[in-house]
Enzyme design. Structure first.
Site, PDB file in Angstrom:
ATOM      1  N   GLY A  93      11.080 -35.612 -26.698  1.00 29.81           N
ATOM      2  CA  GLY A  93      12.053 -34.835 -27.471  1.00 29.81           C
ATOM      3  C   GLY A  93      11.719 -33.381 -27.625  1.00 29.81           C
TER       4      GLY A  93
ATOM      5  N   GLU B 175      13.879 -26.871 -15.633  1.00 24.10           N
ATOM      6  CA  GLU B 175      14.022 -28.220 -15.100  1.00 24.10           C
ATOM      7  C   GLU B 175      15.454 -28.718 -15.088  1.00 24.10           C
ATOM      8  OE1 GLU B 175      11.222 -30.543 -17.266  1.00 24.10           O
ATOM      9  OE2 GLU B 175       9.745 -30.424 -15.671  1.00 24.10           O
TER      10      GLU B 175
ATOM     11  N   GLU C 232       2.790   6.124  10.139  1.00 16.78           N
ATOM     12  CA  GLU C 232       3.495   4.947  10.647  1.00 16.78           C
ATOM     13  C   GLU C 232       5.000   5.116  10.591  1.00 16.78           C
ATOM     14  OE1 GLU C 232       1.675   1.988   8.212  1.00 16.78           O
ATOM     15  OE2 GLU C 232       0.236   1.437   9.753  1.00 16.78           O
TER      16      GLU C 232
ATOM     17  N   LYS D 109     -14.061  -0.677  -6.911  1.00 22.60           N
ATOM     18  CA  LYS D 109     -15.114   0.280  -7.253  1.00 22.60           C
ATOM     19  C   LYS D 109     -14.472   1.517  -7.835  1.00 22.60           C
ATOM     20  CE  LYS D 109     -17.956   3.014  -4.101  1.00 22.60           C
ATOM     21  NZ  LYS D 109     -18.677   2.883  -2.856  1.00 22.60           N
TER      22      LYS D 109
ATOM     23  N   LYS E  78       0.832  -1.211   0.000  1.00 23.39           N
ATOM     24  CA  LYS E  78       0.000   0.000   0.000  1.00 23.39           C
ATOM     25  C   LYS E  78       0.861   1.254   0.000  1.00 23.39           C
ATOM     26  CE  LYS E  78      -2.044  -0.976   3.928  1.00 23.39           C
ATOM     27  NZ  LYS E  78      -1.587  -2.328   4.300  1.00 23.39           N
TER      28      LYS E  78
END
Lengths: 113, 578
Positions: B287, B312, B72, B217, B47
């Site tokens: 393959g 992989e 904060e 909204k 945020k």
């Protein structure tokens, strides 16, 4: 009309010169203009100080409408706010100070009674 | 009519672009200008960053200064925290582009006595706004006031007044709020800020986290309603909705070789289109990687840059394996034409994969991107997310005219034609590799399932891995179905044997006929001979009989002569007499 008006330019109102530094109370009242809440707060504060701290306090009234940058120092959000600068620790009391008992608690003056 | 249109456009909502990648596309222009927007979400969902980026972009891109009022973090903390995202707040503050204001309330220091209001906050905010001429304001997180001030009634009334006041000030504001248990925000701020509500989310599924954004909204505006994954990296916030990119890629008519001549032949003899997306899907061990390696090698030979994402295998393992079929990729890596990016899909969430892809592609600027395989992402995330991520990757690559080759592992249970991740609709050329199990043997078959914009072959080819690379063979397609491998060879041998047998048969029949003819002829000869012998015998008999007849005749004549002479004599006698 009100007691603040003539003092607002000075911003500092000293009843009497402090007798001793240790015992001195420095109070700051933040307001925004001459709102009814501000006037009530000032009247209440004066009354309490006269009763409890006669001769050893000073009140500084700061009008944030005139000096908005001054509010940052004391982290003022709510108005009116009374800040006890001295003795430490700093205390903040918000509201119009109509609840005398809580003001006394807030200022740590309750024991004086 | 025109007037009405003009009036309409004037009446529509003015928007304030955020400058956040992708977000302005979802909201068709940004946040509602001059109105407050609520950004809510749980802790750590971004945020504050959303707010900061809104201000920084506003200040740097759109020349709209902004005020950040933090409840904060302190100013220093904030500056340090966002420095890691490449935002230099100090510089912006120095140039009066951004003002930071840290509001600190300590519950223990505050005593409430009677009536009050939050005019102090208003004055402070107003002062900050006026000092730099701010157009944008972020309040982060105003709900902290609820912890600091006990009187909720006053607080709520004041908040209502604050938002109205912000509107009057005509600043575009973001108010952040913690997500509540049942409500969007803990203190029900959505009640006051009703123009635009944006929800940020940070969910962990299967131990991998994905950030998502949703516009809940937006009054007076169209907006995307989906949950869009977003990412936060060193360049800030980015939301990459599929729709933001549209479908307006430039297309190329250039064709590039797949690296396998026989496969090119199946694709009109020319190969893939440049900038197209190729999917190679198939079951395990058919393959797919070999096909990808061929493509990579061919591209490197043309001097193009290839970015190979392997999920992989490690690059060295892949290169070793490819050497076994005669593809040596190592020189290209040294030349800088081939770059590997090997990461485990589970190493980080989808958003990070997307971010890494973007970053790697932007940094390396390849002509070809290979992702091998794409469906391992499913391990960590749900299909839909993977799909949307791949869509975004495909769109991103297409937009950059990059040819992409993805491999996809299909599980043997599911239908081969349904690619796991459901991106088939995004794919331009789809090669399907399948194994054909027959007679205790497993062989590979390949066909072109689809290839947009070309007349591709419809043939199934047998796919053979040799030590000189992939070879495609025509499979046996006869009355007994499609056969591959030794079954194909056996069938061919069987057919050859049949042919031989038929040949021999004909030969035999011909000989029989010959023999019959000979028998017949012999018989004819024998009959002939017999006939001849009979004939000669008969002739002899006939002659003999004729001889007898002649003899008899002669005898008779002789006899008659004898007799006549007697009678003549008699006659003469008679004649002479008269």
């Amino acid at each position: 009309m009100n007691p603040m008006n003539d003092k607002s330019e000075v911003k500092t109102k000293r009843k009497k010169p402090p007798k001793a530094e240790a015992n001195r109370w420095v109070l700051r009242l933040y307001v925004a203009g001459q709102s009814p809440k501000a006037l009530t707060a000032f009247a209440n504060l004066k009354k309490i100080c006269e009763e409890q701290l006669e001769g050893k306090y000073s009140i500084e009234v700061i009008d944030l409408l005139i000096n908005p940058q001054l509010g940052n120092e004391d982290q003022i959000l709510a108005l009116p706010t009374l800040v006890r600068k001295l003795p430490v620790p700093v205390r903040k009391i918000i509201g119009d100070l109509s609840d005398t008992e809580r003001v006394l608690v807030g200022l740590d003056l309750f024991h004086v009674d | 009519m025109k007037k009405a249109e003009q009036a309409l456009s004037r009446a529509t909502l003015q928007k304030s672009p955020t400058g956040i990648q992708g977000f302005d596309e979802i909201t068709a222009g940004g946040l509602p200008a001059g109105r407050p927007t609520l950004v809510c979400g749980s802790a750590g969902c971004g945020k504050t960053l959303f707010g900061i980026e809104f201000l920084v972009r506003g200040a740097t891109l759109y020349n709209e200064p902004g005020v950040f009022m933090s409840f904060e973090e302190t100013n220093d903390e904030l500056i340090k925290n966002v420095a890691s995202l490449g935002f230099d707040l100090e510089d912006l503050i120095k140039h009066k582009k951004i003002a930071l204001d840290h509001v600190h309330i300590e519950r223990s220091e505050i005593e409430e006595t009677g009536e009050y209001d939050l005019e102090g906050l208003f004055i402070r905010l107003g002062y900050a706004i006026d000092s730099i001429g701010a157009k944008r304001v972020v309040l982060d997180t105003i709900e902290s006031l609820f912890a600091g001030l006990p009187n909720q009634l006053i607080l709520r009334a004041e908040l209502r007044r604050l938002f109205r006041w912000l509107k009057e000030k005509e600043v575009t504001a973001i108010i952040t709020g913690e997500r509540g248990e049942e409500t969007l925000t803990r203190q029900g701020l959505e009640e006051y800020v009703s123009d635009c509500v944006i929800m940020l989310d940070h969910r962990v599924t299967e131990q991998t986290s994905t950030r998502r954004l949703r516009v809940i909204k937006y009054r007076g505006s169209l907006h995307g309603t989906n949950e869009y994954p977003f990412l936060i990296d060193e360049t800030g916030f980015s939301v990459l909705p599929v729709t933001s990119l549209g479908l307006e890629h430039k297309v190329s008519n250039e064709r590039i070789s797949s690296g396998i001549t026989e496969l090119d032949k199946m694709l009109e003899g020319k190969g893939y289109y440049r900038g197209s997306t190729v999917l190679v899907s198939g079951t395990a061990g058919v393959g797919k990687t070999s096909l990808a390696a061929h493509f990579a090698e061919a591209a490197c030979k043309r001097g193009e840059r290839v970015l190979y994402f392997c999920f992989e295998e490690s690059p060295s393992q892949l290169m070793r394996n490819m050497r076994s079929i005669g593809i040596n990729l190592e020189p290209w890596v040294h030349k800088g034409l081939l770059q590997f990016h090997a990461t485990r899909p589970t190493f980080y969430g989808l958003e990070m994969h997307l971010a890494v892809t973007h970053k790697a592609v932007n940094a390396y600027k390849p002509e070809i991107v290979i992702m091998d395989p794409i469906n391992t992402f499913i391990l960590g995330d749900t299909e839909n997310e993977v799909k949307s991520m791949l869509m975004r990757i495909v769109d991103f690559l297409k937009g950059n005219q990059i040819t992409a080759l993805f491999t996809s592992l299909t599980s043997s249970e599911s239908a081969l034609e349904s690619s796991d991740v459901g991106i088939s609709s995004l794919i331009d050329t789809w090669l399907l590799l399948r194994d054909i199990e027959l007679n205790g043997e497993r062989n590979r078959g390949m066909y072109v399932l689809k290839s947009r914009g070309m007349a591709n072959s419809n043939q199934i080819r047998e796919f053979i891995l040799t030590d000189t690379g992939v070879k495609l063979r025509e499979v046996y397609a006869g009355a007994n179905g499609v056969l591959t491998g030794s079954a194909r060879i056996a069938q061919e041998a069987h057919e050859n044997a049949g042919l031989l047998r038929q040949k021999q048969d004909i030969e035999r029949k011909r000989r029989e006929l010959e023999r019959k003819r000979k028998v017949m002829e012999a018989r004819v000869a024998a009959l002939h001979a017999e006939f001849k012998s009979q004939e000669s015998e008969a002739l002899k008999n006939l002659e003999a009989e004729q001889e007898i007849i002649r003899l008899q005749k002669r005898n008779k004549m002789e006899m008659a002569a004898n007799r006549k002479s007697v009678t003549e004599k008699r006659k003469t006698k008679k004649h002479t007499k008269p």
